[in-house]
Design a protein around this motif. Structure first.
Motif, PDB file in Angstrom:
ATOM      1  N   GLU A  62      19.270  -3.380 -39.839  1.00 27.28           N
ATOM      2  CA  GLU A  62      17.859  -3.219 -40.209  1.00 27.28           C
ATOM      3  C   GLU A  62      17.697  -3.311 -41.726  1.00 27.28           C
ATOM      4  O   GLU A  62      16.767  -3.947 -42.223  1.00 27.28           O
ATOM      5  CB  GLU A  62      17.334  -1.877 -39.702  1.00 27.28           C
ATOM      6  N   SER A  63      18.616  -2.695 -42.469  1.00 28.21           N
ATOM      7  CA  SER A  63      18.570  -2.816 -43.932  1.00 28.21           C
ATOM      8  C   SER A  63      18.877  -4.242 -44.375  1.00 28.21           C
ATOM      9  O   SER A  63      18.284  -4.764 -45.322  1.00 28.21           O
ATOM     10  CB  SER A  63      19.568  -1.850 -44.571  1.00 28.21           C
ATOM     11  N   GLY A  64      19.796  -4.883 -43.674  1.00 26.98           N
ATOM     12  CA  GLY A  64      20.133  -6.259 -43.996  1.00 26.98           C
ATOM     13  C   GLY A  64      18.963  -7.198 -43.785  1.00 26.98           C
ATOM     14  O   GLY A  64      18.792  -8.179 -44.534  1.00 26.98           O
ATOM     15  N   GLN A  65      18.133  -6.919 -42.785  1.00 30.72           N
ATOM     16  CA  GLN A  65      16.955  -7.748 -42.542  1.00 30.72           C
ATOM     17  C   GLN A  65      16.012  -7.735 -43.742  1.00 30.72           C
ATOM     18  O   GLN A  65      15.390  -8.753 -44.069  1.00 30.72           O
ATOM     19  CB  GLN A  65      16.227  -7.268 -41.288  1.00 30.72           C
ATOM     20  N   VAL A  66      15.913  -6.570 -44.399  1.00 31.50           N
ATOM     21  CA  VAL A  66      15.052  -6.460 -45.584  1.00 31.50           C
ATOM     22  C   VAL A  66      15.565  -7.390 -46.684  1.00 31.50           C
ATOM     23  O   VAL A  66      14.794  -8.108 -47.332  1.00 31.50           O
ATOM     24  CB  VAL A  66      14.998  -5.005 -46.083  1.00 31.50           C
ATOM     25  N   VAL A  67      16.886  -7.387 -46.894  1.00 31.58           N
ATOM     26  CA  VAL A  67      17.472  -8.233 -47.936  1.00 31.58           C
ATOM     27  C   VAL A  67      17.370  -9.706 -47.554  1.00 31.58           C
ATOM     28  O   VAL A  67      17.092 -10.561 -48.406  1.00 31.58           O
ATOM     29  CB  VAL A  67      18.938  -7.829 -48.196  1.00 31.58           C
ATOM     30  N   VAL A  68      17.574 -10.031 -46.280  1.00 36.42           N
ATOM     31  CA  VAL A  68      17.452 -11.417 -45.824  1.00 36.42           C
ATOM     32  C   VAL A  68      16.033 -11.918 -46.041  1.00 36.42           C
ATOM     33  O   VAL A  68      15.821 -13.045 -46.518  1.00 36.42           O
ATOM     34  CB  VAL A  68      17.847 -11.526 -44.334  1.00 36.42           C
ATOM     35  N   ARG A  69      15.060 -11.088 -45.707  1.00 33.28           N
ATOM     36  CA  ARG A  69      13.671 -11.495 -45.907  1.00 33.28           C
ATOM     37  C   ARG A  69      13.386 -11.749 -47.394  1.00 33.28           C
ATOM     38  O   ARG A  69      12.731 -12.722 -47.771  1.00 33.28           O
ATOM     39  CB  ARG A  69      12.729 -10.435 -45.343  1.00 33.28           C
ATOM     40  N   PHE A  70      13.902 -10.851 -48.241  1.00 31.08           N
ATOM     41  CA  PHE A  70      13.746 -11.013 -49.688  1.00 31.08           C
ATOM     42  C   PHE A  70      14.397 -12.314 -50.158  1.00 31.08           C
ATOM     43  O   PHE A  70      13.833 -13.059 -50.970  1.00 31.08           O
ATOM     44  CB  PHE A  70      14.365  -9.817 -50.403  1.00 31.08           C
ATOM     45  N   ALA A  71      15.590 -12.609 -49.628  1.00 30.48           N
ATOM     46  CA  ALA A  71      16.307 -13.819 -50.021  1.00 30.48           C
ATOM     47  C   ALA A  71      15.527 -15.071 -49.650  1.00 30.48           C
ATOM     48  O   ALA A  71      15.439 -16.030 -50.428  1.00 30.48           O
ATOM     49  CB  ALA A  71      17.687 -13.839 -49.359  1.00 30.48           C
ATOM     50  N   ARG A  72      14.954 -15.096 -48.458  1.00 31.37           N
ATOM     51  CA  ARG A  72      14.176 -16.265 -48.041  1.00 31.37           C
ATOM     52  C   ARG A  72      12.914 -16.416 -48.894  1.00 31.37           C
ATOM     53  O   ARG A  72      12.511 -17.537 -49.235  1.00 31.37           O
ATOM     54  CB  ARG A  72      13.789 -16.145 -46.566  1.00 31.37           C
ATOM     55  N   GLN A  73      12.288 -15.298 -49.220  1.00 29.20           N
ATOM     56  CA  GLN A  73      11.091 -15.366 -50.049  1.00 29.20           C
ATOM     57  C   GLN A  73      11.425 -15.893 -51.447  1.00 29.20           C
ATOM     58  O   GLN A  73      10.687 -16.719 -52.002  1.00 29.20           O
ATOM     59  CB  GLN A  73      10.435 -13.990 -50.127  1.00 29.20           C
ATOM     60  N   MET A  74      12.545 -15.423 -52.005  1.00 32.03           N
ATOM     61  CA  MET A  74      12.954 -15.912 -53.318  1.00 32.03           C
ATOM     62  C   MET A  74      13.267 -17.405 -53.270  1.00 32.03           C
ATOM     63  O   MET A  74      12.898 -18.156 -54.179  1.00 32.03           O
ATOM     64  CB  MET A  74      14.184 -15.133 -53.801  1.00 32.03           C
ATOM     65  N   ALA A  75      13.925 -17.849 -52.205  1.00 27.68           N
ATOM     66  CA  ALA A  75      14.252 -19.270 -52.070  1.00 27.68           C
ATOM     67  C   ALA A  75      12.975 -20.104 -51.953  1.00 27.68           C
ATOM     68  O   ALA A  75      12.871 -21.191 -52.533  1.00 27.68           O
ATOM     69  CB  ALA A  75      15.143 -19.485 -50.854  1.00 27.68           C
ATOM     70  N   ARG A  76      11.992 -19.578 -51.197  1.00 26.27           N
ATOM     71  CA  ARG A  76      10.728 -20.286 -51.040  1.00 26.27           C
ATOM     72  C   ARG A  76      10.006 -20.406 -52.384  1.00 26.27           C
ATOM     73  O   ARG A  76       9.504 -21.472 -52.757  1.00 26.27           O
ATOM     74  CB  ARG A  76       9.864 -19.538 -50.025  1.00 26.27           C
ATOM     75  N   LEU A  77       9.950 -19.304 -53.145  1.00 26.32           N
ATOM     76  CA  LEU A  77       9.277 -19.314 -54.435  1.00 26.32           C
ATOM     77  C   LEU A  77       9.991 -20.232 -55.429  1.00 26.32           C
ATOM     78  O   LEU A  77       9.353 -20.923 -56.237  1.00 26.32           O
ATOM     79  CB  LEU A  77       9.196 -17.890 -54.989  1.00 26.32           C
ATOM     80  N   GLU A  78      11.314 -20.261 -55.358  1.00 26.57           N
ATOM     81  CA  GLU A  78      12.075 -21.136 -56.261  1.00 26.57           C
ATOM     82  C   GLU A  78      11.776 -22.603 -55.959  1.00 26.57           C
ATOM     83  O   GLU A  78      11.573 -23.406 -56.875  1.00 26.57           O
ATOM     84  CB  GLU A  78      13.571 -20.856 -56.123  1.00 26.57           C
TER      85      GLU A  78
END
Length: 309
Positions: A62-78
């Protein structure tokens, strides 16, 4: 704080989740498996949480999902920033940037009836690629929470954390069967009330999560009965309709798929007074992303034409 997380470690965690194993992630990132393991462990120490379940394939906690979501958002913004700057994936100014990849969860009936018309409205110059994940509309929000998709067609009006919601409309379903099936398995219907015969008749369901037929029978019988245990599971939108048209059982079919078969006489309507309406919503991440905004506008426009308001 999330902004203090080393981005190379965050990207490594995402690679492990997407590739399924540490070795595959190492190959994708062109580093050693040991380096991948060290980065993930460092990230877990940094957060004080276990982020991955070391299964095959690897799954985020569940904690990992938070980081994965953050990672995808950062990749999208980049990627959006690179596109705005006219920078390609190789860093060469003026060259076309990498196309935007948008993972989207959508239910099978929407995919079979109206959703692809939404994607076809997106102009070529937008350079958007889609990775569609088929899932029941009652369960697509789980993929949003996990960070597996950026947007979803869902039956839930309650926004997933970090997401916005738009109402799309209602998908209407009609209860149908073949004339031969009704004569063979529904007894004296239509002279006998449908409530007296439908609960014992074989039924076609999409999969074990499909509750539409159950819902319809309980409405017809005023809660006294559910759908028959004689059930055929056909997890294909086209195959589901074909199974009903072949006489395997009755079922509720999207109106746009049912109407041509009703007009041709291949199917008959079991109850002209009752339908099943499923409300659909569009949920997407709260990102200032041109690609996501373009997709949302196209989906909303197509839904307005094909779904009931």
């Amino acid at each position: 704080m999330m902004t203090e997380l080393p981005l190379d470690h965050v990207r490594t965690l995402l690679a492990v989740v997407d590739e399924g194993t540490f070795d595959a992630a190492a190959a994708a990132l062109h580093v050693t498996p040991s380096a991948v393991s060290q980065r993930v462990k460092a990230l877990e120490r940094r957060t004080g949480r276990v982020l991955l379940m070391r299964t095959k394939p690897v799954r985020p906690t569940e904690s990992g999902q938070v980081v994965v979501r953050f990672a995808r958002q950062m990749a999208r913004l980049e990627r959006d920033a690179r596109a705005d700057l006219g920078i390609s994936g190789t860093g060469d100014p003026g060259e076309p940037g990498e196309p935007a990849l948008l993972p989207v969860a959508v239910n099978a009936d929407s995919l079979a009836t109206w959703f692809l018309s939404a994607l076809s409205r997106i102009p070529d110059e937008a350079r958007i690629c889609f990775e569609l994940r088929r899932e029941d509309e009652d369960h697509t929000t789980a993929l949003l929470r996990e960070g597996a998709v950026m947007a979803a067609v869902t039956s839930s009006p309650d926004a997933v954390a970090g997401c916005t919601v738009r109402r799309l409309g209602r998908m209407r379903y009609l209860p149908v069967a073949t004339g031969e099936f009704t004569a063979r398995r529904l007894g004296d219907w239509p002279r006998a009330p449908l409530a007296e015969v439908l609960a014992d008749a074989p039924v076609v369901c999409f999969d074990r999560r499909d509750s539409l037929q159950e819902h319809f029978v309980r409405e017809v019988t005023e809660g006294r009965r559910g759908a028959s245990r004689l059930r055929h599971y056909v997890p294909s939108s086209r195959g589901f309709v074909e199974a009903i048209a072949a006489g395997l059982g009755w079922g509720v079919v999207p109106r746009t798929q049912a109407e041509p078969l009703l007009r041709s006489g291949a199917l008959v309507l079991l109850d002209p007074e009752r339908t099943v309406d499923v409300p659909l919503f569009w949920q997407q991440w709260k990102l200032d992303s041109p690609a996501l905004a373009t997709l949302a506008d196209a989906v909303t426009e197509a839904a307005a034409e094909h779904l009931r308001r």
